[in-house]
Design a protein around this motif. Structure first.
Motif, PDB file in Angstrom:
ATOM      1  N   LEU A   1       2.048   7.151  -9.141  1.00 32.08           N
ATOM      2  CA  LEU A   1       1.063   7.146  -8.045  1.00 32.08           C
ATOM      3  C   LEU A   1       1.108   5.842  -7.245  1.00 32.08           C
ATOM      4  O   LEU A   1       0.923   5.849  -6.032  1.00 32.08           O
ATOM      5  CB  LEU A   1      -0.355   7.334  -8.608  1.00 32.08           C
ATOM      6  N   LEU A   2       1.414   4.770  -7.961  1.00 38.53           N
ATOM      7  CA  LEU A   2       1.525   3.476  -7.283  1.00 38.53           C
ATOM      8  C   LEU A   2       2.645   3.536  -6.230  1.00 38.53           C
ATOM      9  O   LEU A   2       2.483   3.032  -5.120  1.00 38.53           O
ATOM     10  CB  LEU A   2       1.822   2.397  -8.329  1.00 38.53           C
ATOM     11  N   TYR A   3       3.745   4.179  -6.590  1.00 39.24           N
ATOM     12  CA  TYR A   3       4.849   4.338  -5.624  1.00 39.24           C
ATOM     13  C   TYR A   3       4.421   5.212  -4.451  1.00 39.24           C
ATOM     14  O   TYR A   3       4.732   4.924  -3.300  1.00 39.24           O
ATOM     15  CB  TYR A   3       6.075   4.955  -6.298  1.00 39.24           C
ATOM     16  N   LEU A   4       3.724   6.301  -4.766  1.00 45.64           N
ATOM     17  CA  LEU A   4       3.303   7.210  -3.693  1.00 45.64           C
ATOM     18  C   LEU A   4       2.339   6.517  -2.739  1.00 45.64           C
ATOM     19  O   LEU A   4       2.414   6.703  -1.527  1.00 45.64           O
ATOM     20  CB  LEU A   4       2.625   8.455  -4.276  1.00 45.64           C
ATOM     21  N   LYS A   5       1.456   5.723  -3.315  1.00 47.73           N
ATOM     22  CA  LYS A   5       0.436   5.088  -2.470  1.00 47.73           C
ATOM     23  C   LYS A   5       0.990   3.907  -1.676  1.00 47.73           C
ATOM     24  O   LYS A   5       0.591   3.688  -0.545  1.00 47.73           O
ATOM     25  CB  LYS A   5      -0.760   4.655  -3.318  1.00 47.73           C
TER      26      LYS A   5
END
Lengths: 165, 304
Positions: free
Chosen positions: A76-80
């Protein structure tokens, strides 16, 4: 005093044995949950075409396995932040996986969201099969090694106690 | 909003001399300099901001275009593929990316890939932009079926957006239904403030959207953008014959040009619309050229 030390040795060896066997249990649980995560992801994409951030955030709250939670948080960190996904970043703070497994899981996440629904579903289904194999392997190892390492820990502890006693 | 999908270098260059609000369009073409349109003027984009020379400009690459589309889709191409098939992609805040590239066809359009151009259109909400024409749309408590006519980029969606806001802002007792095929009027997620009396269906074709809206939301007014497809006219006439008023927009330079489109010629002849509002870029985006009655006589502004 000697009895206390010997007792500590038994506890320590048993703890190491439990720790090693817990690793196998965690792997089994991780792959079981990963397989179910992929299935739920497939259904969400197929049914509502919801964006990955929303699906992963929602599913992450429903998952109990701490390793998979960590993996999804890393993803999720990558997506955000919209940065390029890396193996090291994706598996940050996860140490129960082998290199080959990491590479396959990395490819699964890297390929997410890059194609249309039909192809995305097909890809996820392929990976569900791979995760199923990993799960069966982890389950077999868990059944085989969990009791073994637990018993070995206790026995080694007792053996050391007998020698020093 | 542009920050969400533009690379830092480009976003920083853009905002070094301009605010997002001043930008109308950004055009990226693979292998060509990036251009920016501000208030109908064209500029190139250099690392230090906008400039007039292509020599200093930042050039767009194919990889850059792919990256922008992927980020604009929130890393979920599958969720926007239906939009991509139609050559556009609407992101948060109603920013529309028009996309050119190779169309993959297998008996039907499957997707667009190998992107070659992206036109990023930045929408605006200009409060009170519709006030000069508001009394022509709402006449003594009665709403006129209204068609807003303008060439692309002349501000018809902005005018439409403010018209919706004005209805809500003045607490008129009308339920407004927005058939927002491209998500531009409402701005999609984190969209525009259109007041308290609006319902919208986004990303569905106008015909189905209007029919659904009439059946499910019992609207007083239907608002829609960019009429053109044959089905649109069926839904339009159906809505008008259901006692629902319609405010819509269409691409044309003026009424004469509009009359050359057969479907519209029929609508004009049958006097479906009570008011025609013509926009241009003559004195800047959103210039009101004139307001016309159903018999095409002038009510406000210049001659036909």
């Amino acid at each position: 005093m000697k009895i206390v030390i010997l007792f500590c040795i038994v506890v320590l060896c048993s703890y190491v044995g439990f720790g090693v066997s817990a690793n196998y249990s965690e792997r089994k649980k991780f792959f079981f949950d990963l397989k179910h995560f992929a299935s739920a992801l497939k259904n969400e994409i197929n049914f509502s075409l919801t964006k990955l951030v929303e699906i992963v955030t929602k599913l992450n709250t429903q998952i109990k396995d701490k390793n998979l939670n960590q993996l999804l948080c890393n993803y999720l960190l990558y997506l955000k932040t919209k940065k390029e996904i890396t193996v090291d970043g994706l598996f940050n703070n996860i140490c129960i996986l082998r290199q080959q497994e990491k590479e396959n899981i990395y490819l699964f996440f890297k390929r997410l969201g890059k194609v249309d629904v039909f192809n995305q579903i097909n890809e996820i289904e392929n990976y569900i099969n791979i995760f199923e194999e990993y799960y069966l392997l982890a389950k077999g190892e868990s059944e085989k090694f969990c009791p073994l390492y637990t018993k070995m820990g206790i026995l080694i502890g007792l053996f050391v106690v007998i020698i020093f006693a | 909003m542009l920050k969400d999908f533009l690379p830092h270098v480009i976003y920083n260059a853009l905002t070094s001399k301009l605010s997002e609000y001043e930008i109308n369009e950004i055009r990226l073409r693979a292998g060509k300099p990036i251009t920016v349109i501000c208030n109908t003027k064209h500029y190139f984009l250099s690392e230090n901001g906008i400039c007039n020379s292509p020599n200093q400009a930042i050039f767009a690459s194919k990889e850059l275009l792919i990256d922008i589309v992927f980020k604009a889709s929130d890393y979920s191409i599958y969720s926007v593929n239906e939009q991509l098939k139609q050559g556009f992609l609407t992101v948060k805040g109603g920013i529309r990316l028009g996309i050119c590239g190779d169309v993959a066809i297998d008996s039907e359009i499957k997707t667009i890939n190998n992107f070659s151009s992206i036109c990023i259109r930045v929408p605006h909400q200009i409060k009170n932009a519709s006030l000069p024409i508001f009394n022509h749309v709402l006449n003594n408590g009665d709403i006129n079926n209204t068609l807003i006519i303008s060439p692309p980029g002349a501000g018809k969606t902005t005018l439409l957006r403010d018209l919706i806001f004005q209805f809500s802002n003045h607490n008129y007792p009308y339920n407004i239904f927005i058939a927002d095929e491209r998500g531009e009027i409402t701005g999609g997620e984190d969209g525009f403030n259109l007041g308290h009396f609006c319902d919208a269906i986004c990303f569905l074709n106008k015909k189905d959207s209007m029919l659904m809206g009439i059946r499910s939301m019992s609207p007083d007014i239907i608002v829609t953008d960019e009429l053109g497809a044959e089905d649109d006219f069926y839904a339009l006439q159906y809505a008008m014959n259901c006692g629902v008023k319609v405010v819509a927009t269409v691409h044309a330079q003026n009424i004469e040009e509009l009359k050359r489109k057969p479907a519209f010629a029929k609508l004009i002849e049958d006097k479906y619309f009570k008011r025609y509002i013509v926009l241009s870029k003559e004195n800047g985006i959103g210039t009101i050229e004139g307001v016309y009655r159903e018999n095409l006589t002038r009510v406000y502004g210049g001659a036909i």
